[in-house]
Design an enzyme around this catalytic site. Structure first.
Site, PDB file in Angstrom:
ATOM      1  N   ILE A  99       4.792  10.244   3.491  1.00 35.94           N
ATOM      2  CA  ILE A  99       5.563  10.191   4.746  1.00 35.94           C
ATOM      3  C   ILE A  99       6.992   9.676   4.511  1.00 35.94           C
ATOM      4  O   ILE A  99       7.851   9.825   5.378  1.00 35.94           O
ATOM      5  CB  ILE A  99       4.854   9.378   5.861  1.00 35.94           C
ATOM      6  CG1 ILE A  99       4.696   7.903   5.488  1.00 35.94           C
ATOM      7  CG2 ILE A  99       3.536  10.017   6.252  1.00 35.94           C
ATOM      8  CD1 ILE A  99       4.337   7.021   6.694  1.00 35.94           C
TER       9      ILE A  99
ATOM     10  N   LYS B 213       2.394  -8.647  -0.179  1.00 33.59           N
ATOM     11  CA  LYS B 213       1.495  -9.804  -0.262  1.00 33.59           C
ATOM     12  C   LYS B 213       2.278 -11.073   0.112  1.00 33.59           C
ATOM     13  O   LYS B 213       3.504 -11.110  -0.017  1.00 33.59           O
ATOM     14  CB  LYS B 213       0.959  -9.962  -1.695  1.00 33.59           C
ATOM     15  CG  LYS B 213       0.292  -8.722  -2.263  1.00 33.59           C
ATOM     16  CD  LYS B 213      -1.052  -8.458  -1.631  1.00 33.59           C
ATOM     17  CE  LYS B 213      -1.676  -7.199  -2.224  1.00 33.59           C
ATOM     18  NZ  LYS B 213      -2.709  -6.617  -1.388  1.00 33.59           N
TER      19      LYS B 213
ATOM     20  N   GLN C 118      11.835  -6.842   1.889  1.00 36.42           N
ATOM     21  CA  GLN C 118      10.515  -6.568   2.482  1.00 36.42           C
ATOM     22  C   GLN C 118      10.676  -5.935   3.861  1.00 36.42           C
ATOM     23  O   GLN C 118       9.957  -5.002   4.222  1.00 36.42           O
ATOM     24  CB  GLN C 118       9.708  -7.860   2.603  1.00 36.42           C
ATOM     25  CG  GLN C 118       9.313  -8.455   1.269  1.00 36.42           C
ATOM     26  CD  GLN C 118       8.339  -9.617   1.424  1.00 36.42           C
ATOM     27  OE1 GLN C 118       7.649  -9.739   2.434  1.00 36.42           O
ATOM     28  NE2 GLN C 118       8.270 -10.468   0.411  1.00 36.42           N
TER      29      GLN C 118
ATOM     30  N   TYR D 128       5.774  -7.045   8.488  1.00 36.52           N
ATOM     31  CA  TYR D 128       4.570  -6.242   8.759  1.00 36.52           C
ATOM     32  C   TYR D 128       4.196  -6.333  10.244  1.00 36.52           C
ATOM     33  O   TYR D 128       3.947  -5.320  10.900  1.00 36.52           O
ATOM     34  CB  TYR D 128       3.425  -6.733   7.872  1.00 36.52           C
ATOM     35  CG  TYR D 128       2.127  -5.987   8.081  1.00 36.52           C
ATOM     36  CD1 TYR D 128       1.947  -4.703   7.586  1.00 36.52           C
ATOM     37  CD2 TYR D 128       1.074  -6.574   8.793  1.00 36.52           C
ATOM     38  CE1 TYR D 128       0.753  -4.016   7.785  1.00 36.52           C
ATOM     39  CE2 TYR D 128      -0.120  -5.897   8.988  1.00 36.52           C
ATOM     40  CZ  TYR D 128      -0.273  -4.610   8.479  1.00 36.52           C
ATOM     41  OH  TYR D 128      -1.452  -3.945   8.683  1.00 36.52           O
TER      42      TYR D 128
ATOM     43  N   THR E  17      -9.914  -4.276   1.753  1.00 31.54           N
ATOM     44  CA  THR E  17      -9.161  -3.179   1.102  1.00 31.54           C
ATOM     45  C   THR E  17      -8.143  -3.781   0.135  1.00 31.54           C
ATOM     46  O   THR E  17      -7.955  -5.001   0.106  1.00 31.54           O
ATOM     47  CB  THR E  17      -8.377  -2.335   2.137  1.00 31.54           C
ATOM     48  OG1 THR E  17      -7.364  -3.170   2.724  1.00 31.54           O
ATOM     49  CG2 THR E  17      -9.262  -1.753   3.220  1.00 31.54           C
TER      50      THR E  17
END
Ligand SMILES: NC(=O)c1ccc[n+]([C@@H]2O[C@H](COP(=O)([O-])OP(=O)(O)OC[C@H]3O[C@@H](n4cnc5c(N)ncnc54)[C@H](OP(=O)(O)O)[C@@H]3O)[C@@H](O)[C@H]2O)c1
Length: 290
Positions: free
Chosen positions: A64, A96, A106, A198, A236
């Site tokens: 993407i 992380k 980030q 995030y 995951t």
């Protein structure tokens, strides 16, 4: 394959929750299901694993972050199927906690994949959606509006703007661009945003979902539904395998939303928790995360 055969696509499905969503759709969806992966080798290995389990998924390369890859996939879907019935926007990245990259970097990279390129993918692919199509945007528990924490004027105004029924995609894009700009100098919290790229990316995705549903409500194509979902805290690579849920458990709510029956009343433009409950994204409360 034919223009009358139904088709479902899951982005970033060579592993993790996306892989398990494909597995669930292979079992329950009446049509072709696509594993997509930015890396052809990883994608084809996932297909082989699913074949060993008795499923027959299809494969197409899709990154993407690469517009030419998206355009190639769009042309392929158009020529082979004449459209798209189910789309799960699952692909995302997360740094992380101990990642060495500075927050500015980030923020740029997380927003690029999780927000801007997910939006670009939607803009390119949505014209293919057929009547009764189902779209699932994979968000997170940290994509809840209440993850904008403060009660000061700036935070209250930010929440108000993000939850406004008049918010446009252009305004949302500008807000996320402002977050990225502010993150370059560490000023993002002064704008009210959480101290997590995030989380901000997923708040953006859940806000986008609400706007997308409003557009579908006025679309000439009948009954197109989009929802965002928190899949649960799942074992995951993204969580360094700390989540207690299996990928199959993480696939339950996204797959349920991907297979919602025709002409349902709700959820539509909603924010859905991994146990399938519809959560009030604006007022909360945010359910407990296990
Ligand atoms: N795990 C959790 O507890 C949890 C909780 C809340 C929300 N989520 C969300 O659930 C979704 C799946 O997460 P996960 O835990 O399964 O993560 P994961 O194991 O890291 O898998 C992420 C998938 O996205 C792919 N991807 C990343 N960037 C891409 C790009 N530019 N184009 C295409 N594919 C790309 C990855 O491909 P590669 O293999 O090539 O890297 C991988 O297949 C994400 O949206 C995540 O934010 C996860």
């Amino acid at each position: 394959m034919s223009a009358t055969r139904k088709v479902a696509v899951v982005t970033g499905s060579n592993k993790g929750i996306g892989f398990a969503i494909v597995k669930e759709l292979c079992a329950k969806f009446d049509g072709d299901v696509f594993v997509t992966s930015r890396d052809e080798g990883r994608g084809k290995a996932a297909v082989e694993e699913l074949k060993k389990l008795g499923f027959q998924p299809n494969f197409h390369q899709l990154d993407i972050d690469d517009e030419s890859s998206v355009l190639k996939f769009k042309d392929y879907l158009k020529s082979e199927y004449g459209g798209l019935d189910v789309l799960v926007n699952n692909a995302a990245i997360a740094f992380k906690n101990d990642a060495p990259e500075p927050f500015s970097e980030q923020a740029t990279l997380t927003m690029r994949t999780n927000f801007f390129n997910t939006l670009r993918f939607c803009n390119i692919i949505f014209p293919l959606l057929k009547p009764h199509a189902r779209v699932v945007n994979v968000s997170s528990s940290v994509g809840h509006l209440r993850k904008i924490p403060g009660d000061d004027d700036v935070s209250v105004a930010l929440r108000k703007k993000l939850s406004s029924s008049d918010l446009t995609v252009e305004e949302l894009v500008k807000m996320i661009e402002d977050f990225v700009k502010a993150a370059q100098t560490g000023n993002h919290q002064k704008l009210g945003w959480p101290n997590s790229a995030y989380s901000t990316s997923k708040i953006g995705i859940s806000a986008l979902t609400r706007i997308q549903q409003k557009a579908f409500d006025h679309d000439s194509r009948e009954d197109i539904v989009v929802n965002s979902v928190h899949p649960g805290y799942v074992d995951t690579d993204m969580t360094s395998h700390k989540g207690p849920l299996t990928i199959e458990q993480g696939a339950v709510a996204p797959s349920w939303l991907a297979l919602l029956p025709s002409n349902i009343e709700e959820p539509k433009g909603g924010y859905v928790w991994y146990e399938k409950q519809i959560v009030d994204w604006v007022n909360g409360p945010v359910p407990t995360v296990i």
